[in-house]
Design a protein around this motif. Structure first.
Motif, PDB file in Angstrom:
ATOM      1  N   ILE A  85       5.906   3.973 -12.215  1.00  0.00           N
ATOM      2  CA  ILE A  85       6.883   3.289 -11.365  1.00  0.00           C
ATOM      3  C   ILE A  85       7.488   4.215 -10.314  1.00  0.00           C
ATOM      4  CG2 ILE A  85       7.561   1.579 -13.088  1.00  0.00           C
ATOM      5  CD1 ILE A  85       9.875   3.411 -13.858  1.00  0.00           C
ATOM      6  N   ARG A  86       8.058   3.574  -9.277  1.00  0.00           N
ATOM      7  CA  ARG A  86       8.994   4.249  -8.384  1.00  0.00           C
ATOM      8  C   ARG A  86      10.354   3.630  -8.630  1.00  0.00           C
ATOM      9  NH1 ARG A  86       9.927   3.418  -1.972  1.00  0.00           N
ATOM     10  NH2 ARG A  86      11.200   1.745  -2.865  1.00  0.00           N
TER      11      ARG A  86
ATOM     12  N   ASN B 182      -2.957   3.746  -5.081  1.00  0.00           N
ATOM     13  CA  ASN B 182      -2.821   3.492  -3.642  1.00  0.00           C
ATOM     14  C   ASN B 182      -2.214   2.127  -3.348  1.00  0.00           C
ATOM     15  OD1 ASN B 182      -4.950   1.564  -3.728  1.00  0.00           O
ATOM     16  ND2 ASN B 182      -6.471   3.187  -3.424  1.00  0.00           N
ATOM     17  N   ALA B 183      -1.650   1.468  -4.388  1.00  0.00           N
ATOM     18  CA  ALA B 183      -1.000   0.176  -4.171  1.00  0.00           C
ATOM     19  C   ALA B 183       0.021  -0.050  -5.273  1.00  0.00           C
ATOM     20  CB  ALA B 183      -2.025  -0.952  -4.156  1.00  0.00           C
ATOM     21  N   TYR B 184       0.894  -1.018  -5.051  1.00  0.00           N
ATOM     22  CA  TYR B 184       1.928  -1.332  -6.031  1.00  0.00           C
ATOM     23  C   TYR B 184       2.262  -2.818  -5.964  1.00  0.00           C
ATOM     24  CZ  TYR B 184       4.997  -1.424  -1.956  1.00  0.00           C
ATOM     25  OH  TYR B 184       5.550  -1.726  -0.732  1.00  0.00           O
ATOM     26  N   PHE B 185       2.968  -3.315  -6.979  1.00  0.00           N
ATOM     27  CA  PHE B 185       3.591  -4.626  -6.875  1.00  0.00           C
ATOM     28  C   PHE B 185       5.064  -4.470  -7.211  1.00  0.00           C
ATOM     29  CE2 PHE B 185       2.247  -4.593 -11.340  1.00  0.00           C
ATOM     30  CZ  PHE B 185       3.339  -5.109 -11.996  1.00  0.00           C
TER      31      PHE B 185
ATOM     32  N   LYS C 215       0.828  -1.192   0.000  1.00  0.00           N
ATOM     33  CA  LYS C 215       0.000   0.000   0.000  1.00  0.00           C
ATOM     34  C   LYS C 215       0.872   1.255   0.000  1.00  0.00           C
ATOM     35  CE  LYS C 215      -4.042  -2.001   0.143  1.00  0.00           C
ATOM     36  NZ  LYS C 215      -4.986  -1.867  -0.986  1.00  0.00           N
ATOM     37  N   ALA C 216       0.574   2.178  -0.877  1.00  0.00           N
ATOM     38  CA  ALA C 216       1.279   3.461  -0.936  1.00  0.00           C
ATOM     39  C   ALA C 216       0.474   4.396  -1.823  1.00  0.00           C
ATOM     40  CB  ALA C 216       2.685   3.293  -1.484  1.00  0.00           C
TER      41      ALA C 216
ATOM     42  N   VAL D  68       5.897  -1.023  -9.134  1.00  0.00           N
ATOM     43  CA  VAL D  68       5.037  -0.708 -10.270  1.00  0.00           C
ATOM     44  C   VAL D  68       3.637  -0.445  -9.737  1.00  0.00           C
ATOM     45  CG1 VAL D  68       4.024  -1.550 -12.411  1.00  0.00           C
ATOM     46  CG2 VAL D  68       6.399  -2.110 -11.851  1.00  0.00           C
ATOM     47  N   PHE D  69       3.134   0.755  -9.968  1.00  0.00           N
ATOM     48  CA  PHE D  69       1.818   1.140  -9.468  1.00  0.00           C
ATOM     49  C   PHE D  69       0.708   0.793 -10.451  1.00  0.00           C
ATOM     50  CE2 PHE D  69       4.707   3.493  -6.882  1.00  0.00           C
ATOM     51  CZ  PHE D  69       4.070   3.678  -5.668  1.00  0.00           C
TER      52      PHE D  69
END
Length: 230
Positions: free
Chosen positions: A109-110, A68-71, A57-58, A177-178
Motif C-alpha cells: 500500500i501507499r 506499476n499500477a494501483y487501485f 499507473k505508478a 493498493v498496489f
C-alpha cells in the motif's frame, strides 16, 4: 540415529514452507473494475471487491516487489459493521478476503504519514476486520519501504484463519493498493498438532537415539523437542 533426527527436523521445516502467490493491480485491465470483481479464487483464499474501483499507473517497488499500477481503497461504513456497506467514494472499494486455509496475507500500500511518522496505530492506517467477529480488528506487521513527502510505501502482513472472511477498510481519504501476496500457513497446523501431543510422561531419548531416564544429563529429546538437562 542422530542423522535420522536431523532428517526428520529438515522434513518438518520443509512442511512449513508454502509457495507464495502475488497478485498485482496491473494484472487487471486498466479502467474501472466491475463491482464484485474477483481477483483471486483458489484453494487458499478468495479475494474480491465490493464496489467499482479505478486503476492508476505508478511504478513503485515495495518490500522488494515491483508494481506499476494501483487501485483505490476506501469505504465510508463503520469498519465493525457486519457487512461492508457504505457509499462508494471516489471510485474506491473495500477489499474482501475469505480464507479457505490458514494463510499469511501481505498487502502492499501507499498510506499517509501521520504526525508521528508511519505509525501502525494512527488513524491513517488500513484496518482489517474479521467479519466473523466484527469487534475484532486484526493486527498486522508493518514493513516500511520508504517515505515520500506526505506518503509512505509499506507492506503489511496478516495471519488469516481458515473459515473467516476479512475486509480491508480505509476511512477518510483513499489509500492506494498496489497488490497483495499470500501463502498457506502450514506451520500453524504443524504447531497445533505438536502442541496437542505434549506428554510429560513421554519417553526421553539422548541424541544417539537411546532411551534414558529423566535424570540423564546432556541434550535430550522428549515429545519430538530437544532440551538440555544439566
Amino acid at each position: 540415529m542422530k542423522k535420522f533426527f536431523t532428517l526428520v527436523a529438515m522434513a518438518v521445516m520443509a512442511m512449513g514452507v508454502s509457495a507464495q502467490t502475488t497478485w498485482k493491480a496491473e494484472n487487471q485491465e486498466s479502467g474501472n473494475y466491475a463491482a464484485g470483481t474477483t481477483f483471486v479464487d483458489d484453494d487458499i483464499v478468495t479475494v474480491s471487491t465490493v464496489y467499482a474501483s479505478k486503476t492508476g499507473k505508478a511504478e513503485k517497488t515495495i518490500s522488494g516487489v515491483d508494481f506499476n499500477a494501483y487501485f483505490q481503497l476506501r469505504v465510508a461504513a463503520d469498519p465493525t459493521a457486519d457487512v461492508p456497506t457504505g457509499t462508494e467514494q471516489s471510485e474506491s472499494t473495500p477489499l474482501v478476503v475469505t480464507a479457505k486455509k490458514d494463510a499469511k496475507f501481505t498487502i502492499y500500500i501507499r498510506r499517509q504519514v501521520g504526525e508521528n511518522g508511519l505509525n501502525p496505530d494512527d488513524n491513517k492506517d488500513i484496518l482489517l476486520v474479521n467479519q466473523n467477529d466484527v469487534e475484532t480488528i486484526v493486527s498486522g506487521e508493518l514493513t516500511i519501504s520508504e517515505e515520500d513527502g506526505d506518503y509512505g510505501y509499506c507492506s503489511k502482513e496478516y495471519t488469516l484463519e481458515a473459515g473467516n472472511t476479512y475486509t480491508f477498510y480505509r476511512r477518510g481519504s483513499t489509500m492506494r493498493v498496489f497488490g497483495f501476496s499470500y501463502a498457506e500457513n502450514e506451520a500453524t497446523g504443524i504447531n497445533n498438532a505438536v502442541a496437542g501431543q505434549v506428554d510429560e510422561n513421554a519417553p526421553i531419548y539422548n541424541i544417539a537415539g537411546q532411551r534414558v531416564n529423566k535424570d540423564a544429563k546432556g541434550i535430550l529429546i522428549q515429545n519430538g523437542k530437544k532440551f538440555i538437562n544439566e
